[in-house]
Design a protein around this motif. Structure first.
Motif, PDB file in Angstrom:
ATOM      1  N   LEU A 225       0.860  -1.187   0.000  1.00 46.26           N
ATOM      2  CA  LEU A 225       0.000   0.000   0.000  1.00 46.26           C
ATOM      3  C   LEU A 225       0.894   1.233   0.000  1.00 46.26           C
ATOM      4  O   LEU A 225       1.703   1.415   0.911  1.00 46.26           O
ATOM      5  N   VAL A 226       0.747   2.067  -1.039  1.00 48.72           N
ATOM      6  CA  VAL A 226       1.571   3.274  -1.157  1.00 48.72           C
ATOM      7  C   VAL A 226       0.672   4.435  -1.564  1.00 48.72           C
ATOM      8  O   VAL A 226      -0.325   4.257  -2.265  1.00 48.72           O
ATOM      9  N   PRO A 227       1.018   5.646  -1.133  1.00 46.64           N
ATOM     10  CA  PRO A 227       0.246   6.823  -1.564  1.00 46.64           C
ATOM     11  C   PRO A 227       0.639   7.233  -2.974  1.00 46.64           C
ATOM     12  O   PRO A 227       1.728   6.934  -3.460  1.00 46.64           O
ATOM     13  N   LEU A 228      -0.279   7.921  -3.626  1.00 51.33           N
ATOM     14  CA  LEU A 228      -0.040   8.460  -4.962  1.00 51.33           C
ATOM     15  C   LEU A 228      -0.185   9.978  -4.914  1.00 51.33           C
ATOM     16  O   LEU A 228      -1.214  10.469  -4.443  1.00 51.33           O
ATOM     17  N   PRO A 229       0.796  10.724  -5.394  1.00 55.13           N
ATOM     18  CA  PRO A 229       2.082  10.274  -5.937  1.00 55.13           C
ATOM     19  C   PRO A 229       2.994   9.732  -4.850  1.00 55.13           C
ATOM     20  O   PRO A 229       2.797  10.013  -3.666  1.00 55.13           O
ATOM     21  N   LEU A 230       3.989   8.954  -5.260  1.00 56.44           N
ATOM     22  CA  LEU A 230       4.876   8.311  -4.309  1.00 56.44           C
ATOM     23  C   LEU A 230       5.701   9.339  -3.555  1.00 56.44           C
ATOM     24  O   LEU A 230       6.013  10.416  -4.066  1.00 56.44           O
ATOM     25  N   ASP A 231       6.033   8.994  -2.322  1.00 63.31           N
ATOM     26  CA  ASP A 231       6.944   9.833  -1.550  1.00 63.31           C
ATOM     27  C   ASP A 231       8.326   9.827  -2.202  1.00 63.31           C
ATOM     28  O   ASP A 231       8.742   8.833  -2.788  1.00 63.31           O
ATOM     29  N   SER A 232       9.028  10.925  -2.083  1.00 59.85           N
ATOM     30  CA  SER A 232      10.360  11.030  -2.678  1.00 59.85           C
ATOM     31  C   SER A 232      11.289  10.025  -2.003  1.00 59.85           C
ATOM     32  O   SER A 232      11.627  10.175  -0.828  1.00 59.85           O
TER      33      SER A 232
END
Length: 306
Positions: A225-232
């Motif tokens: 599970l990742v947020p969009l846009p991705l963290d740097s």
């Protein structure tokens, strides 16, 4: 008789002006938790082979979901003040599931592997030994926020749990996750009791035919599970450091082109090419190279080397 019939007939209600004319109605859909907008889309695919079915193997599954978290789900707005646990930033503190915590996300997607105090994040050993397995969640815990999220898994148990969670809001999902964790802890305690036999301190707790239900097999390590846009991610920071000298050299070259220094250099090289100096330099270098080869093949050099 006529007067009686007229009295029995219902009187016609007088309509307001323009009541029979066609009208246009503008309906605004409800907002907040009663909104009919779609907030999650999922695509699931499963397959099974003949030999897999014969041997009772798990099917090969893959599920991909896109989730949008609206403001009312993580923030108390004017008409929907339903969140009790609020952080300093005014947002509800609903923690992400284990597959969304930085310790369980690959580093190139913005994850941060668990490290001990005093450990260096730039060590290559740390990167090579890190595997995104189900690690215990440590502080600080990452919480749900407004925006888009991407979820994927290859476990059919995770897919089933995802479909169930689509019926619940974030608060209900947090409650169900705690129940699943409690069920897992209870099952582990029961297994330890069976291994220890009567040596356990609380023997009467498991006395009789009372057996805790078996928990669902672990599936968090097969999910992401990742947020969009991705963290740097830190990976790009390292790439920027690697290409910093190249970037500086290109900037210096561009400045020299703009100032005309490269043009002056090209004109000087062109002028020198028509003089005897380049030929003399090449002739001298070839002569030195030839003399060095003669000295290398001479017998005197072999004696010196011995």
């Amino acid at each position: 008789m006529a007067s009686e019939n007229q009295a029995n007939q219902p009187s016609k209600q007088q309509l307001p002006p323009f009541a029979s004319w066609p009208t246009i109605k503008i309906l605004s859909p409800p907002k907040g938790r009663f909104s009919p907008k779609t907030d999650e889309w999922c695509l699931t695919y499963c397959s099974q082979s003949v030999t897999g079915r014969f041997h009772g193997k798990e099917p090969t599954c893959r599920s991909v979901c896109i989730r949008k978290v609206f403001p009312h789900e993580v923030r108390n707005i004017i008409a929907f003040k339903t969140h009790s646990s609020i952080g300093p930033d005014g947002k509800a503190t609903y923690p992400l599931p284990a597959e969304g915590q930085p310790a369980n996300v690959p580093r190139w997607l913005g994850g941060k592997p668990p490290t001990d105090n005093g450990a260096h994040d730039d060590d290559e050993e740390e990167i090579s030994s890190y595997t995104p397995q189900h690690q215990p969640i440590a502080d600080p815990v990452k919480h749900w926020d407004e925006g888009w999220y991407f979820w994927t898994s290859s476990s059919r148990y995770a897919i089933h749990e995802k479909l169930d969670s689509m019926r619940w809001d974030l608060a209900r999902q947090q409650t169900m996750h705690k129940q699943m964790e409690g069920r897992q802890e209870l099952w582990q305690e029961y297994q330890e009791h069976l291994k220890n036999g009567d040596k356990s301190a609380d023997v009467n707790k498991w006395w009789g035919p009372i057996i805790p239900p078996r928990p669902i097999p672990e599936f968090r390590s097969q999910s992401l599970l990742v947020p969009l846009p991705l963290d740097s991610p830190p990976f790009w920071d390292r790439m920027n450091k690697l290409f910093d000298p190249t970037r500086k050299a290109l900037n210096i070259f561009m400045e020299s082109v703009k100032s005309g220094e490269q043009r002056e250099l090209a004109e000087r090289v062109w002028d020198k090419a028509w003089t005897p100096e380049p030929f003399q330099l090449a002739n001298k270098a070839f002569g030195m190279w030839y003399d060095m080869l003669k000295d290398w093949d001479s017998p005197d050099s072999d004696k010196k080397s011995t």
